[in-house]
Scaffold this active site. Structure first.
Site, PDB file in Angstrom:
ATOM      1  N   ASP A 192       9.246   2.495  70.562  1.00 51.71           N
ATOM      2  CA  ASP A 192       9.382   2.839  69.153  1.00 51.71           C
ATOM      3  C   ASP A 192      10.874   3.140  68.949  1.00 51.71           C
ATOM      4  OD1 ASP A 192       9.703   4.186  66.781  1.00 51.71           O
ATOM      5  OD2 ASP A 192       8.120   5.664  67.132  1.00 51.71           O
ATOM      6  N   LYS A 218      15.795   2.719  58.014  1.00 54.39           N
ATOM      7  CA  LYS A 218      16.566   3.676  58.821  1.00 54.39           C
ATOM      8  C   LYS A 218      17.820   2.996  59.378  1.00 54.39           C
ATOM      9  CE  LYS A 218      12.485   6.246  60.449  1.00 54.39           C
ATOM     10  NZ  LYS A 218      12.204   7.214  59.410  1.00 54.39           N
TER      11      LYS A 218
END
Lengths: 404, 123
Positions: A192, A218
């Protein structure tokens, strides 16, 4: 500041006094990304694939180009890049698909610092299949305890999935060691990379990981777009979990044959603007240079931690060693609830995130029911932002210590 | 320092909360959670034979606003009946606090009031 990167981000034109410390939740968007998305919607905002006219051809080309840019960014091949709606979507796809092969007696190894996105999909699979969930512990310096990983990963481990950088602690997982342990027992490996993708160089070949997921927003890109990287041979073994148009080669009333990877994992009209925008975001990051960004962020993290540590009552929830933080510094202040800290900081235009950061089990483990106050930085964060935050923090501490 | 939100009364109640205790015997109990800020509260109410609140306690974690609100609402309902408690409005709760509550903090301000109200409705 002369060499400030704030100039690339239009939010600083409308809010020049903003001290933004919530990049870990979502990075600010540079002008080039906004322009690229606007260009798609205003000049060629149509569907991709098989449109035999100019606008559709352009949209398809731009969409393909974005895939190529992203592939090159993480050292992958374009057909190994699946567009998703974000990290959560990618992890749900993997859990749902890989979970079909699990049975009682198997185990899935995660870490104690997982974001709920890399926890709850596996909890659901574990419930359905009877597989066991295991969590690699963290040590007293808030790092992955590799000795514990050696105990938890065994011959019954089928999947090892971990957050590359903790969104709460800022710690970096020892990816090579964890992947090495997983490979030894032939387990599937998943990273992740939601937090790490923007702060570290990501090389999927060097990591030798089977799957890696991240979100566009992000990484200075738009929301609603993400990436699931998979080694080509692993993607080919993965069953699709969503079905519909565009993912097929041939269809009859009773059956369907899947398209090649990555298209078989992208049913329906995708987030075209999002993918193109993410391509622009990655190109922008490359134009500044990840080395330059990392150098700036390391220097700033050091300054931030030194300043925070100088305040009375402030406890850093994470390593005391600044280089062990990657874009994230969490704190706790004795006697002030995190929500009150955020409220007072907001009055100074300082944006932080407080609470459990979608890592409730970790907060419970650390004995922090109110969570932490998290400062997360980006390429635009500068020392002036830190100074503004310190003034605000001092005010919060003064206010709450005046009545005892 | 005179702060519009963190008035002395609010900070004082945060440091020295009222009715923050565990009741040994109670008529009803409820746990409630505000996931936005991790506030977690358990409220217990003991009614007397006339159906009036004899004692009330709350425990848990929370920000200054939620903790002050809990102190205020628990003190307010002492001696009241279930019907009188249910009749306390959101405006009443906010005026007891007497501070401007932003949209983001509304859940904190109303955590105790909400919990108490649903407790009464479940009785």
């Amino acid at each position: 500041m002369k060499d400030s990167l704030k100039q690339h981000f239009p939010i600083y034109t409308s809010s020049p006094d903003l001290a933004y410390f919530d990049t870990g939740a979502s990075a600010l968007k540079p002008q080039v990304v906004v322009d690229k998305i606007r260009e798609y919607y205003s000049d060629y905002g149509v569907n991709i694939h098989r449109g035999l006219y100019e606008a559709s051809d352009r949209a398809t080309t731009e969409h393909d180009t974005a895939r190529n840019i992203i592939a090159q960014f993480i050292h992958a091949e374009p057909e190994e890049i699946v567009f998703t709606y974000g990290t959560t979507h990618g992890l749900n796809m993997l859990a749902t698909s890989l979970g079909q092969d699990l049975k009682k007696g198997d185990n899935i190894v995660l870490t104690a610092w997982e974001h709920h996105a890399n926890l709850i999909p596996w909890q659901q699979i574990a419930k359905k299949t009877g597989a066991e969930l295991r969590f690699v512990d963290i040590d007293t310096d808030y790092q992955i305890d590799i000795k514990d990983a050696k105990k938890k990963i065994d011959s019954n481990t089928k999947i090892v999935s971990f957050g590359h950088v903790s969104n709460t602690l800022g710690s970096l997982a020892p990816a090579n060691e964890l992947i090495g342990l997983a490979k030894h027992v032939h387990a599937i490996t998943i990273i992740d990379a939601a937090q790490s993708i923007v702060h570290l160089k990501t090389d999927v070949k060097k990591l030798d990981v089977d799957f890696l997921v991240f979100s566009g927003h992000k990484l200075y890109g738009p929301t609603g777009i993400g990436v699931l990287y998979g080694k080509k041979e692993k993607l080919e073994q993965l069953s699709p979990v969503s079905f519909g148009g565009d993912m097929i080669l041939d269809v009859s009333y009773n059956s369907a044959e899947w398209h090649d990877v990555p298209y078989r994992f992208e049913p329906g009209t995708p987030n075209i603007a999002g993918a193109i925008g993410l391509g622009a975001a990655v190109a922008f990051v490359q134009s500044i240079g990840l080395d330059e960004i990392i150098a700036r962020e390391d220097k700033l993290t050091n300054y931030l931690i030194n300043q925070l540590s100088s305040l009375l009552n402030v406890q850093i929830i994470g390593s005391s060693d600044p280089p062990k933080h990657h874009g994230v510094v969490s704190i706790n202040i004795a006697g002030i609830h995190t929500h009150d800290i955020a409220e007072i900081l907001n009055r100074h235009n300082v944006a932080i995130r407080v609470g459990s950061h979608c890592a409730m089990p970790l907060m419970k483990k650390l004995g922090l029911p109110g969570g932490t106050a998290r400062f997360s930085i980006g390429m635009y964060t500068d020392e002036k932002d830190v100074d503004t935050a310190m003034t605000a923090l001092k005010q919060a501490i003064d206010l709450f210590t005046q009545i005892m | 320092m005179d702060d519009i939100l963190y008035k002395d009364m609010i900070l004082d109640l945060y440091k020295h909360p009222l009715n923050r205790k565990n009741l040994e015997s109670f008529t009803t109990e409820k746990k409630s959670h505000n996931p936005t800020c991790g506030d977690l509260v358990t409220m217990q109410v003991l009614f007397d034979d006339d159906g009036k609140v004899k004692d009330i306690g709350h425990q848990g974690e929370g920000c200054a606003i939620s903790q002050a609100a809990l102190s205020l609402i628990t003190d307010k309902v002492k001696g009241l009946t279930k019907e009188e408690i249910v009749a306390i409005s959101e405006e009443d709760m906010l005026s007891m606090l007497g501070i401007p509550i932003s949209h983001a903090r509304m859940k904190c301000a109303l955590l105790g009031w909400n919990t108490l109200k649903s407790m009464m409705n479940e009785l």
